[in-house]
Design a protein around this motif. Sequence first.
Motif, PDB file in Angstrom:
ATOM      1  N   THR A  60       6.126  -7.820   9.239  1.00  0.00           N
ATOM      2  CA  THR A  60       5.756  -6.472   9.676  1.00  0.00           C
ATOM      3  C   THR A  60       4.962  -5.774   8.587  1.00  0.00           C
ATOM      4  O   THR A  60       3.964  -5.091   8.867  1.00  0.00           O
ATOM      5  CB  THR A  60       7.023  -5.663  10.006  1.00  0.00           C
ATOM      6  N   GLU A  61       5.390  -5.966   7.320  1.00  0.00           N
ATOM      7  CA  GLU A  61       4.647  -5.361   6.209  1.00  0.00           C
ATOM      8  C   GLU A  61       3.240  -5.927   6.143  1.00  0.00           C
ATOM      9  O   GLU A  61       2.267  -5.200   5.885  1.00  0.00           O
ATOM     10  CB  GLU A  61       5.398  -5.596   4.895  1.00  0.00           C
ATOM     11  N   ASP A  72      -3.304  -1.256   8.181  1.00  0.00           N
ATOM     12  CA  ASP A  72      -3.817  -0.244   7.251  1.00  0.00           C
ATOM     13  C   ASP A  72      -5.260  -0.561   6.870  1.00  0.00           C
ATOM     14  O   ASP A  72      -6.117   0.334   6.794  1.00  0.00           O
ATOM     15  CB  ASP A  72      -2.947  -0.168   6.004  1.00  0.00           C
ATOM     16  N   GLU A  73      -5.456  -1.867   6.595  1.00  0.00           N
ATOM     17  CA  GLU A  73      -6.824  -2.272   6.234  1.00  0.00           C
ATOM     18  C   GLU A  73      -7.781  -2.038   7.407  1.00  0.00           C
ATOM     19  O   GLU A  73      -8.900  -1.554   7.224  1.00  0.00           O
ATOM     20  CB  GLU A  73      -6.837  -3.746   5.833  1.00  0.00           C
ATOM     21  N   LEU A  98     -11.782   1.076  10.029  1.00  0.00           N
ATOM     22  CA  LEU A  98     -12.205   1.899  11.164  1.00  0.00           C
ATOM     23  C   LEU A  98     -12.607   3.296  10.690  1.00  0.00           C
ATOM     24  O   LEU A  98     -13.580   3.867  11.179  1.00  0.00           O
ATOM     25  CB  LEU A  98     -11.076   2.032  12.197  1.00  0.00           C
ATOM     26  N   LYS A  99     -11.866   3.869   9.751  1.00  0.00           N
ATOM     27  CA  LYS A  99     -12.198   5.181   9.206  1.00  0.00           C
ATOM     28  C   LYS A  99     -13.580   5.124   8.572  1.00  0.00           C
ATOM     29  O   LYS A  99     -14.384   6.044   8.732  1.00  0.00           O
ATOM     30  CB  LYS A  99     -11.173   5.600   8.166  1.00  0.00           C
TER      31      LYS A  99
END
Length: 167
Positions: free
Chosen positions: A140-141, A148-149, A154-155
Amino acid sequence: QLVEAKASLSVVKTRHALQLQQANAQMNNMVPKKQFEQLQTCLREEQCKAQQLQENLQACRQLVRTQEEHKRLLQAAVEQAEGLEHNLRSAKAVLAERAAQLKDTQAQLSRSKLLIEDLCEENRGFAMALQAAELKQKSTEEKNHLLDEQASALKQLIGKITPASLS
C-alpha cells in the motif's frame, strides 16, 4: 605289794576286757572292706552326680537369665517395630498426600501446556497475519508512493496545461 600288783593287774585286765569289748563292738559296727570300697565308689558316683546336677542347675539358671534377657530384647524389638510401623504409616500418608499434590500439579501443568500450545498456535496465526499486514502495508505504501508520484506528475502536467489553456 603282791596284792597291789594283783589289784592293778585286775584293774588292767578289766580295762583291757572293756577295751576289747569296745573294739569288738566297733568291729561289729564296722563295714567289711569290700562293702566299704563299694560304698566309697557309690559315694564318689553320687558326688559326681551331685556335681553334674549343680552344674546343670547353674546352666539352667544361666539359660533362664538368657531367656529373660531375650524376652526383654524381644519386647524392645516389638516396641521398636511398632514405632517403625507407625512411622511407616505416617510416611505413607505423607507420600499419598504428596502424590495427590503432584497429580494436581501435573494436571495443571498439562492444562498450562495445552494453553501454551494454543497460544503458540494463535501467535503463529498472528505472526502470519502481521506479516501479511506488513506486506500489504508495504504494498500500500508503494502504491501510495506511486500514486503520490502520479499525483505530482499530474499536478505538474496540470500546472503546464493550465497556463497554456488560459492563454
